[in-house]
Motif scaffolding. Structure first.
Motif, PDB file in Angstrom:
ATOM      1  N   ASN A 135      -5.588  -1.546   4.524  1.00 23.19           N
ATOM      2  CA  ASN A 135      -6.088  -1.361   5.893  1.00 23.19           C
ATOM      3  C   ASN A 135      -5.040  -0.744   6.804  1.00 23.19           C
ATOM      4  OD1 ASN A 135      -8.524  -2.404   5.180  1.00 23.19           O
ATOM      5  ND2 ASN A 135      -8.156  -4.452   6.011  1.00 23.19           N
ATOM      6  N   LYS A 136      -3.763  -0.989   6.478  1.00 23.23           N
ATOM      7  CA  LYS A 136      -2.679  -0.407   7.289  1.00 23.23           C
ATOM      8  C   LYS A 136      -2.358   1.020   6.850  1.00 23.23           C
ATOM      9  CE  LYS A 136      -0.154  -4.675   8.346  1.00 23.23           C
ATOM     10  NZ  LYS A 136       0.963  -5.501   7.858  1.00 23.23           N
ATOM     11  N   GLY A 137      -3.054   1.501   5.820  1.00 22.65           N
ATOM     12  CA  GLY A 137      -2.864   2.891   5.392  1.00 22.65           C
ATOM     13  C   GLY A 137      -1.978   3.059   4.174  1.00 22.65           C
ATOM     14  N   PHE A 138      -1.561   1.963   3.545  1.00 28.51           N
ATOM     15  CA  PHE A 138      -0.710   2.083   2.351  1.00 28.51           C
ATOM     16  C   PHE A 138      -1.616   2.248   1.120  1.00 28.51           C
ATOM     17  CE2 PHE A 138       1.895  -0.033   5.513  1.00 28.51           C
ATOM     18  CZ  PHE A 138       3.066   0.684   5.431  1.00 28.51           C
ATOM     19  N   TRP A 139      -2.073   3.477   0.914  1.00 27.16           N
ATOM     20  CA  TRP A 139      -3.059   3.792  -0.121  1.00 27.16           C
ATOM     21  C   TRP A 139      -2.537   3.546  -1.530  1.00 27.16           C
ATOM     22  CZ3 TRP A 139      -1.174   7.415  -3.446  1.00 27.16           C
ATOM     23  CH2 TRP A 139      -0.108   8.187  -2.980  1.00 27.16           C
ATOM     24  N   GLN A 140      -1.194   3.576  -1.684  1.00 26.53           N
ATOM     25  CA  GLN A 140      -0.631   3.460  -3.041  1.00 26.53           C
ATOM     26  C   GLN A 140      -0.564   2.022  -3.538  1.00 26.53           C
ATOM     27  OE1 GLN A 140       1.292   2.990  -0.444  1.00 26.53           O
ATOM     28  NE2 GLN A 140       2.621   1.390  -1.211  1.00 26.53           N
ATOM     29  N   TYR A 141      -0.824   1.055  -2.643  1.00 27.09           N
ATOM     30  CA  TYR A 141      -0.562  -0.354  -2.980  1.00 27.09           C
ATOM     31  C   TYR A 141      -1.320  -0.819  -4.228  1.00 27.09           C
ATOM     32  CZ  TYR A 141       0.865  -5.136  -2.022  1.00 27.09           C
ATOM     33  OH  TYR A 141       1.438  -6.380  -2.125  1.00 27.09           O
ATOM     34  N   SER A 142      -2.565  -0.408  -4.378  1.00 25.75           N
ATOM     35  CA  SER A 142      -3.371  -0.819  -5.541  1.00 25.75           C
ATOM     36  C   SER A 142      -3.669   0.354  -6.465  1.00 25.75           C
ATOM     37  CB  SER A 142      -4.698  -1.425  -5.064  1.00 25.75           C
ATOM     38  OG  SER A 142      -4.484  -2.547  -4.268  1.00 25.75           O
ATOM     39  N   ILE A 143      -2.820   1.354  -6.431  1.00 28.14           N
ATOM     40  CA  ILE A 143      -3.145   2.619  -7.109  1.00 28.14           C
ATOM     41  C   ILE A 143      -3.355   2.478  -8.627  1.00 28.14           C
ATOM     42  CG2 ILE A 143      -0.738   3.402  -7.447  1.00 28.14           C
ATOM     43  CD1 ILE A 143      -1.892   6.225  -6.576  1.00 28.14           C
ATOM     44  N   LEU A 144      -2.631   1.531  -9.260  1.00 30.06           N
ATOM     45  CA  LEU A 144      -2.753   1.401 -10.723  1.00 30.06           C
ATOM     46  C   LEU A 144      -4.158   1.013 -11.164  1.00 30.06           C
ATOM     47  CD1 LEU A 144       0.605  -0.268 -11.813  1.00 30.06           C
ATOM     48  CD2 LEU A 144      -0.204   2.014 -12.364  1.00 30.06           C
ATOM     49  N   ASP A 145      -4.864   0.343 -10.261  1.00 27.79           N
ATOM     50  CA  ASP A 145      -6.247  -0.052 -10.499  1.00 27.79           C
ATOM     51  C   ASP A 145      -7.104   1.127 -10.952  1.00 27.79           C
ATOM     52  OD1 ASP A 145      -8.146  -1.924 -10.513  1.00 27.79           O
ATOM     53  OD2 ASP A 145      -8.527  -1.965  -8.377  1.00 27.79           O
ATOM     54  N   LYS A 146      -6.762   2.294 -10.426  1.00 30.37           N
ATOM     55  CA  LYS A 146      -7.579   3.486 -10.688  1.00 30.37           C
ATOM     56  C   LYS A 146      -7.240   4.147 -12.022  1.00 30.37           C
ATOM     57  CE  LYS A 146      -8.083   4.264  -5.763  1.00 30.37           C
ATOM     58  NZ  LYS A 146      -7.476   2.999  -5.378  1.00 30.37           N
ATOM     59  N   PHE A 147      -6.079   3.827 -12.587  1.00 26.89           N
ATOM     60  CA  PHE A 147      -5.643   4.510 -13.817  1.00 26.89           C
ATOM     61  C   PHE A 147      -5.686   3.632 -15.070  1.00 26.89           C
ATOM     62  CE2 PHE A 147      -3.333   6.673 -10.353  1.00 26.89           C
ATOM     63  CZ  PHE A 147      -3.817   7.959 -10.566  1.00 26.89           C
ATOM     64  N   VAL A 148      -5.525   2.319 -14.870  1.00 26.18           N
ATOM     65  CA  VAL A 148      -5.379   1.443 -16.046  1.00 26.18           C
ATOM     66  C   VAL A 148      -6.743   0.916 -16.486  1.00 26.18           C
ATOM     67  CG1 VAL A 148      -4.283  -0.657 -16.914  1.00 26.18           C
ATOM     68  CG2 VAL A 148      -3.060   0.808 -15.306  1.00 26.18           C
ATOM     69  N   ALA A 151       5.580  -1.040  -1.440  1.00 24.22           N
ATOM     70  CA  ALA A 151       5.667  -1.203  -2.899  1.00 24.22           C
ATOM     71  C   ALA A 151       4.254  -1.133  -3.495  1.00 24.22           C
ATOM     72  CB  ALA A 151       6.322  -2.544  -3.212  1.00 24.22           C
ATOM     73  N   VAL A 152       4.110  -1.651  -4.702  1.00 28.40           N
ATOM     74  CA  VAL A 152       2.765  -1.789  -5.287  1.00 28.40           C
ATOM     75  C   VAL A 152       2.509  -3.264  -5.545  1.00 28.40           C
ATOM     76  CG1 VAL A 152       2.590   0.510  -6.329  1.00 28.40           C
ATOM     77  CG2 VAL A 152       3.684  -1.350  -7.593  1.00 28.40           C
ATOM     78  N   ARG A 153       1.287  -3.586  -5.946  1.00 25.16           N
ATOM     79  CA  ARG A 153       0.877  -4.987  -6.092  1.00 25.16           C
ATOM     80  C   ARG A 153       1.716  -5.740  -7.119  1.00 25.16           C
ATOM     81  NH1 ARG A 153      -5.626  -5.176  -5.758  1.00 25.16           N
ATOM     82  NH2 ARG A 153      -5.213  -7.334  -6.331  1.00 25.16           N
ATOM     83  N   HIS A 154       1.914  -7.009  -6.844  1.00 22.04           N
ATOM     84  CA  HIS A 154       2.615  -7.881  -7.793  1.00 22.04           C
ATOM     85  C   HIS A 154       1.733  -9.071  -8.160  1.00 22.04           C
ATOM     86  CE1 HIS A 154       6.044  -5.435  -6.741  1.00 22.04           C
ATOM     87  NE2 HIS A 154       6.783  -6.049  -7.632  1.00 22.04           N
ATOM     88  N   ASP A 155       0.428  -8.828  -8.386  1.00 29.16           N
ATOM     89  CA  ASP A 155      -0.399  -9.900  -8.958  1.00 29.16           C
ATOM     90  C   ASP A 155      -0.780  -9.541 -10.388  1.00 29.16           C
ATOM     91  OD1 ASP A 155      -2.065  -7.925  -7.978  1.00 29.16           O
ATOM     92  OD2 ASP A 155      -3.456  -9.293  -6.963  1.00 29.16           O
ATOM     93  N   ASP A 156       0.080  -8.718 -11.032  1.00 30.21           N
ATOM     94  CA  ASP A 156      -0.055  -8.457 -12.467  1.00 30.21           C
ATOM     95  C   ASP A 156       1.258  -8.732 -13.201  1.00 30.21           C
ATOM     96  OD1 ASP A 156       1.247  -6.413 -11.176  1.00 30.21           O
ATOM     97  OD2 ASP A 156       0.233  -4.783 -12.212  1.00 30.21           O
ATOM     98  N   HIS A 157       2.342  -8.989 -12.477  1.00 33.59           N
ATOM     99  CA  HIS A 157       3.636  -9.274 -13.107  1.00 33.59           C
ATOM    100  C   HIS A 157       4.562  -9.950 -12.097  1.00 33.59           C
ATOM    101  CE1 HIS A 157       4.686  -5.592 -10.915  1.00 33.59           C
ATOM    102  NE2 HIS A 157       5.958  -5.952 -11.040  1.00 33.59           N
TER     103      HIS A 157
END
Ligand SMILES: [Zn+2]
Length: 274
Positions: A194-207, A262-268
């Motif tokens: 919502n704050k505009g950090f589009w990369q935060y969950s980006i791995l969701d789209k590739f993995v 950064a990116v999300r840390h609910d996977d590691h």
């Protein structure tokens, strides 16, 4: 045509350097070997080059890189030798992404040993660490993994029957399949987006998410592992997503929020030493 060929070589050298640090140098050495031998050998040129590259790459990774890394104050994490501590995916080691400072190696070996005492047969699985050489050379895409002091570790999971799993994660690479915030939990990923950090969950789209429904987050073992990390003197900071910190009832000011850049840390779990 010749310019295009040179351009492809340069792109490959840069790409291999970014992914493995030593791959670019190995590529150049392999090109020199190929050029000096090609007239004497009657083989498909591309196949011949791939063979040379593979042999030289493994020769470097196994025999040349480890002693030089020592002079940069870094050591490889155990690949096969430690029964309690192993890579989640062997490619982490093949790509030379498993180097750390000796203090961090000691830290995680100690945590792994204590975990296996508390939970017999448990194997702690590490993910990306650092490259073998040079402070400031980032291990992409982790910009901060550039000094031998950072290590990512996989969460623990159970199967649907409740059996403890080892060296298994819902994502083949250990990243990108998330333990999402539940209803009523603080949702940092949504907040960051919502704050505009589009990369935060980006791995969701590739993995690919194909294993997600077969595995259950093992909060007991993951919490114990983080508590053991906190007991290690060298531990400086630990990053996990805020909703998991709350859910596991972990209270320690060394567990921080890594920020929306950064990116999300609910996977590691991200562990770093002082
Ligand atoms: Zn990390």
């Amino acid at each position: 045509m010749k310019i295009l060929k040179i351009l492809i070589h340069i792109i490959l050298i840069l790409l291999l350097t970014a992914i493995t640090q030593v791959g670019g140098v190995v590529y150049i050495i392999s090109l020199v070997i190929k050029i000096s031998l090609i007239k004497k050998i009657r083989l498909n040129r591309k196949l011949f080059f791939c063979g040379i590259f593979t042999v030289v790459y493994f020769f470097f990774s196994i025999l040349i890189v480890p002693p030089i890394a020592k002079s940069y104050g870094r050591e490889a994490l155990p690949v096969f030798s430690n029964k309690n501590l192993k890579p989640l995916n062997i490619m982490t080691c093949v790509l030379n992404r498993h180097y750390v400072r000796p203090e961090l190696k000691q830290n995680i070996k100690s945590v792994a040993k204590k975990m296996s005492k508390k939970y017999p047969n448990t194997i702690l699985s590490y993910l990306d660490a650092n490259f073998p050489f040079y402070n400031g050379f980032p291990l992409l895409p982790h910009l901060s993994h550039n000094d031998g002091k950072k290590l990512d570790v996989a969460f623990f999971y159970k199967n649907k029957l409740g059996d403890e799993l080892n060296r298994k994660a819902p994502s083949f690479m250990g990243y990108g399949v998330f333990e999402e915030p539940k209803h009523g939990e603080y949702n940092a990923p949504k907040n960051c987006e919502n704050k505009g950090f589009w990369q935060y969950s980006i791995l969701d789209k590739f993995v690919p998410q194909w294993n997600k429904d077969d595995m259950v987050f093992d909060s007991n073992r993951t919490k114990s592992m983080i508590q053991l990390m906190l007991k290690e003197k060298s531990t400086g900071k630990i990053f996990i997503e805020p909703h998991l910190k709350t859910r596991m009832n972990l209270q320690n000011n060394k567990i921080r929020f890594h920020g929306c850049r950064a990116v999300r840390h609910d996977d590691h779990v991200h562990l770093q030493i002082n």
